[in-house]
Design a protein around this motif. Sequence first.
Motif, short mmCIF file in Angstrom:
data_model
loop_
_atom_site.label_atom_id
_atom_site.label_comp_id
_atom_site.label_asym_id
_atom_site.label_seq_id
_atom_site.Cartn_x
_atom_site.Cartn_y
_atom_site.Cartn_z
N THR A 231 0.72 -1.16 -0.27
CA THR A 231 0.24 0.09 0.17
C THR A 231 0.87 1.27 0.08
OG1 THR A 231 -1.49 -1.42 1.65
CG2 THR A 231 -1.83 0.74 0.80
N VAL A 232 0.59 2.04 -1.05
CA VAL A 232 1.92 3.75 -1.38
C VAL A 232 0.27 4.17 -1.44
CG1 VAL A 232 3.57 2.40 -1.86
CG2 VAL A 232 2.08 3.03 -4.04
N GLY A 233 1.15 5.78 -1.57
CA GLY A 233 -0.13 6.52 -0.83
C GLY A 233 -0.31 6.98 -2.96
N ASN A 234 0.21 6.59 -3.78
CA ASN A 234 -0.16 7.15 -5.52
C ASN A 234 0.32 5.48 -5.88
OD1 ASN A 234 2.71 6.57 -4.63
ND2 ASN A 234 3.28 8.55 -6.21
N PRO A 235 -0.35 4.99 -5.95
CA PRO A 235 -0.22 3.85 -7.05
C PRO A 235 -0.28 4.08 -7.97
CG PRO A 235 -2.39 3.15 -5.52
CD PRO A 235 -1.07 4.61 -4.98
N SER A 236 -1.42 4.74 -8.29
CA SER A 236 -1.79 4.74 -10.05
C SER A 236 -0.58 6.01 -10.62
CB SER A 236 -3.23 5.62 -9.88
OG SER A 236 -3.96 5.43 -9.41
N SER A 237 -0.55 7.24 -10.14
CA SER A 237 0.65 8.17 -10.85
C SER A 237 2.12 6.77 -10.76
CB SER A 237 1.15 9.00 -9.91
OG SER A 237 1.51 9.01 -8.51
N LEU A 238 2.43 6.46 -9.57
CA LEU A 238 3.98 5.14 -9.13
C LEU A 238 3.95 4.56 -10.46
CD1 LEU A 238 6.99 4.25 -8.63
CD2 LEU A 238 4.61 2.54 -7.08
N ALA A 414 -1.74 8.62 5.66
CA ALA A 414 -2.24 7.85 4.56
C ALA A 414 -0.43 7.43 4.25
CB ALA A 414 -2.78 8.92 3.57
N PRO A 415 -0.38 5.90 3.58
CA PRO A 415 1.16 6.13 2.94
C PRO A 415 1.88 7.41 1.95
CG PRO A 415 -0.38 4.08 2.71
CD PRO A 415 -1.63 5.48 3.26
N GLU A 416 3.04 6.29 2.04
CA GLU A 416 3.57 7.78 1.29
C GLU A 416 3.78 8.00 -0.22
OE1 GLU A 416 5.68 6.94 5.67
OE2 GLU A 416 5.05 6.46 3.63
N PRO A 417 3.45 8.82 -0.84
CA PRO A 417 4.07 8.45 -1.82
C PRO A 417 5.08 7.88 -2.66
CG PRO A 417 4.00 10.74 -1.89
CD PRO A 417 3.50 10.37 -0.68
N ALA A 418 4.93 6.96 -3.26
CA ALA A 418 6.74 6.58 -3.59
C ALA A 418 6.89 7.54 -5.11
CB ALA A 418 6.71 4.74 -4.32
N ILE A 419 8.12 7.81 -5.20
CA ILE A 419 8.89 9.19 -6.65
C ILE A 419 9.84 8.53 -7.49
CG2 ILE A 419 9.59 11.18 -6.39
CD1 ILE A 419 7.00 11.22 -5.09
N LEU A 420 9.31 8.61 -8.82
CA LEU A 420 10.66 8.07 -9.24
C LEU A 420 10.76 9.04 -10.84
CD1 LEU A 420 9.26 7.29 -12.09
CD2 LEU A 420 9.09 5.21 -10.55
N ASN A 421 11.90 9.67 -11.40
CA ASN A 421 12.02 10.46 -12.28
C ASN A 421 12.55 9.99 -13.47
OD1 ASN A 421 12.24 12.73 -13.57
ND2 ASN A 421 14.27 13.94 -12.00
N PRO A 422 11.41 9.73 -14.10
CA PRO A 422 12.21 9.52 -15.68
C PRO A 422 13.22 9.73 -16.44
CG PRO A 422 10.20 8.13 -15.56
CD PRO A 422 10.69 9.92 -14.19
N GLU A 423 12.74 11.45 -16.24
CA GLU A 423 13.54 12.08 -17.07
C GLU A 423 15.28 12.88 -15.85
OE1 GLU A 423 11.31 15.80 -18.15
OE2 GLU A 423 9.64 14.29 -19.05
N ASN A 424 15.54 11.82 -15.05
CA ASN A 424 16.86 12.81 -14.73
C ASN A 424 17.83 12.24 -16.04
OD1 ASN A 424 19.19 11.50 -13.64
ND2 ASN A 424 18.80 11.58 -11.59
#
Length: 966
Positions: A231-238, A414-424
């Motif tokens: 369970t994460v805060g942003n499963p859809s956007s992640l 609420a669980p924290e959002p998991a963050i990634l950045n493909p545009e690094n």
Amino acid sequence: MAMTPIEDLIYSIGELEELIGTVCFKKLIPASPPDLRDFNQSLLPEIKFILEQNGIYSLYSHQLEAINEIINGKNVIISTPTASGKSLIYNIPVIQSFLENKGTKALYLFPLKALQQDQLKHLTILTSALDDEDRPKVALLDGDTPQYRRRRLREQPPNILITNPDMLHLSILPYHNSWSNFLKDLEFVVIDEVHTYRGVMGSNMAWVFRRLERIANYYGKTPIYIMSSATVGNPSSLSKALIGKDVVCISKQSSPTGRRHIVFINPIQSPSLSCLKLLEMAIKRRLRTIVYTQSRKLTELLGLWINQKGSHFKRLVKVYRAGLLPEERRDIEAKLASGELLGVVSTSALELGIDIGSLDCSILLGYPGSIMATWQRWGRAGRKRQDSLVALIAHEDALDQYIMRHPETVISGAPEPAILNPENPRIMEKHIECAACELSISTSEPFYSENKTIQQTIEALTRRGKLFFSEDARTIFAGGKYPHRFVDLRGTGSKFRIVHEKDGNTIGDIDGIRALKETHPGAIYLHGGRTFRVTDLDFDLKCIKVEDFKGDYFTRPLSQKETSIIEEYESKVVFGTLIHFGKIRVREEVVGYEMRSVRGQRFLGKKELELPPQVFETEGLWLEIPDFIRENTEKAFMHFMGGIHAIEHAMIGVMPLLVLTDRSDIGGISQTIHPQVGKSTIFVYDGIPGGIGLTKEAFKKASDLIRKSLGVIESCSCELGCPGCVHSPKCGSGNRPIDKAAAISILRQIIKGKKKREEDAPRLINQAVKIPKQRVSRECDKPKLDISSIRFGVFDLETQYSAQEVGGWHLAHKMKVSCAVLYDSKEDRFLEYMEENVQDLIARLKSLDLVIGFNIKRFDYRVLSGYEDGSVFSTLPTLDLLEEVKKRLGYRLSLDHLAASTLGSKKAGNGLLALRWWKQGELEKLIRYCKEDVRLTRDLFLHGHEKGYLLFKNKAGRLVRLPVSW
């Protein structure tokens, strides 16, 4: 009524002398019933049969909903708690697809070998009721798979291939032609434990999946992606960021749970001893228990204590950590699942869904850094719906103490959002190189044509000779073979090897960004439970040498940092001030290190170091401190710099409450006056070059960040500041200066300051001090050379002697000129010189605005230095085409190669022929040959000037463009 073993344990915690007064929070979460659904018409009779044979007569509502979406061709993310039946969700559609089409293929990706083994076992059991011809073939591919087995998998691929991200990146995608029998029928890609694909790892994996999609499309397939996550805060956007496609999110929990008792313990004495006492109490009551620690070292220390408890306790409790042999880990997992073992002490290695059966107690020694990880670990207990105890034992650091004082953060938050950045940019560049190597990139394919950022990145890579356009500029080719080996899925920069200086054995590796801080000369380095001292740090070889260390002190690096703003992306009002987000440049120099005793952290001294600075660009936020707050703080005789320094530490400490991250991935710096902002400023930035989206997310939650930072500091009972509020173990200045009172005063003034109206924000932002952007010079930014306004010459010479005859190339000044030709652009003619006219030639060269040649600096000027002081030639404005080519490619190309590829012309001879003509007196042939070389060099220069590129044949024999910018 008699107490259950769990209730008895909880009662005993309150009565135990060592733990009296340390329980700061207790809560009972009642059991919840399942929400079950009957099988529907979307499932084949064979599927219903194998489910019933496995004792499954209905499905949870979330399972059935997800399965229906997958059968209807949708990409799905399932984000539900532990033990909610996620594996059935992806196995049922895959098996059903196979029953309908025996050619169906599916790729299963798991981050751990143990998870791969579990899935292989579960699939075997699940399909065992089917006849052989109706049972999908399942196989495992990992680093231990022998070559003969890999060859068989490629030639006769299974229906379900179970593997890991590294094998996909290194072994399948770059050799996709060999895997074509599998890829041409690929219908499903299953990605388990998606929440682990965040930060750097997630940013890399986003590109691995884009490359996979591109290869699958090449074979005519568009696979369905099935993803499962804690369970994460942003499963859809992640998940959308991960695969670059739309997804359906299933996050409603419908599986049952038993009663769960939650206990928070804030020990007065050692957290480790309190934890071990609780473990011992649980084992005595025959309660199956797992203890999670924060590090391998702490796990091993607890293991030593367990070994001292006697053979009976040692037999019932084991340590599970990295460094154990695979068979040792499998043995522990099996004994836990069977009940032969009652307890295990583990790092996060057992956080993921490895099958170890159902436990009664889950004890966390230290807050794991996120709400998601807390519930994921707690979810190990009570999987059979029995009563369970889950406990959190706090360390003294700021985050743990905040949780102890605000337990609702974990219980209700609420669980924290998991963050990634493909545009690094660093990550993107490496994977685009890999993509071009796997399959040349067409400018008409969506991968290129629909993404401006990819287009700009490819153009930058072609300027650096990493990629090449075809002659017609419609296709992009890779510059080298197998660039995949230079991509670390878990990092962005280069790796340094750590080797033992005595035997040369490799101990491990470390990311280049952290090498200077953690493995500088003299640093005490811990690895695998052993302690080493760094003896040498070699930047050229990227090698760190260490020796065994038996001392009783540790080291802490001391550093100096500077931060400059490159570009501001966004600003907004927060309480009574402004906060900004943008691209920054960080310069950090490790200037020395402290030595402190292990016991009590007593200061033992410090040593200075001379190391090169680290400079990288990243994303960050910066908070302005209004001038009046600084004035008020100083009037109250508080240390203003100590105050903003303390706030910086507190902000970094609470960041994991807002974003799924570790504080080691975040950096910060405070300045009383920042030259670009013109005010006192606190910076917090992503500690990864290019940024991975951490501070971007924190910027969105700026008010929460400021409130929580104040809460951490205010609620700590210390007087001057401590590790529980404003001290940082990684502070480059040794937590000096720090003023807790000033930090509280500054934050209160910001929060209570007059809130500015939203309509005032644009005016405030526009009237803020203009931030001068520090522009980075790029090749494409250079003004094009106006050759119509300058007098240039193209020059070449031949010699009387060979290098061998004079004793080597380093004696080129002795080779003597036989003839020389100079094209003068002003006169538009070729001028011929013999040795007796060399001084006239040199005088003419000095009169030119630009001298052009091919290998002119390393050869022609050295030959001429036999007639005039060589320093004269170093002052001439010179363009050496060979030097420019080598800068782009990293290797040289001959004039003949470039002329044939670009101009369709070949040289009239070579250096050996020229020497023979000189010695035989055939001067006309000699001069004609020299003049032809000058003409070819001139025409290459003009072609490059007009078109912006030359042509050459790469190592694969393709004619490609070499970008040039004279």
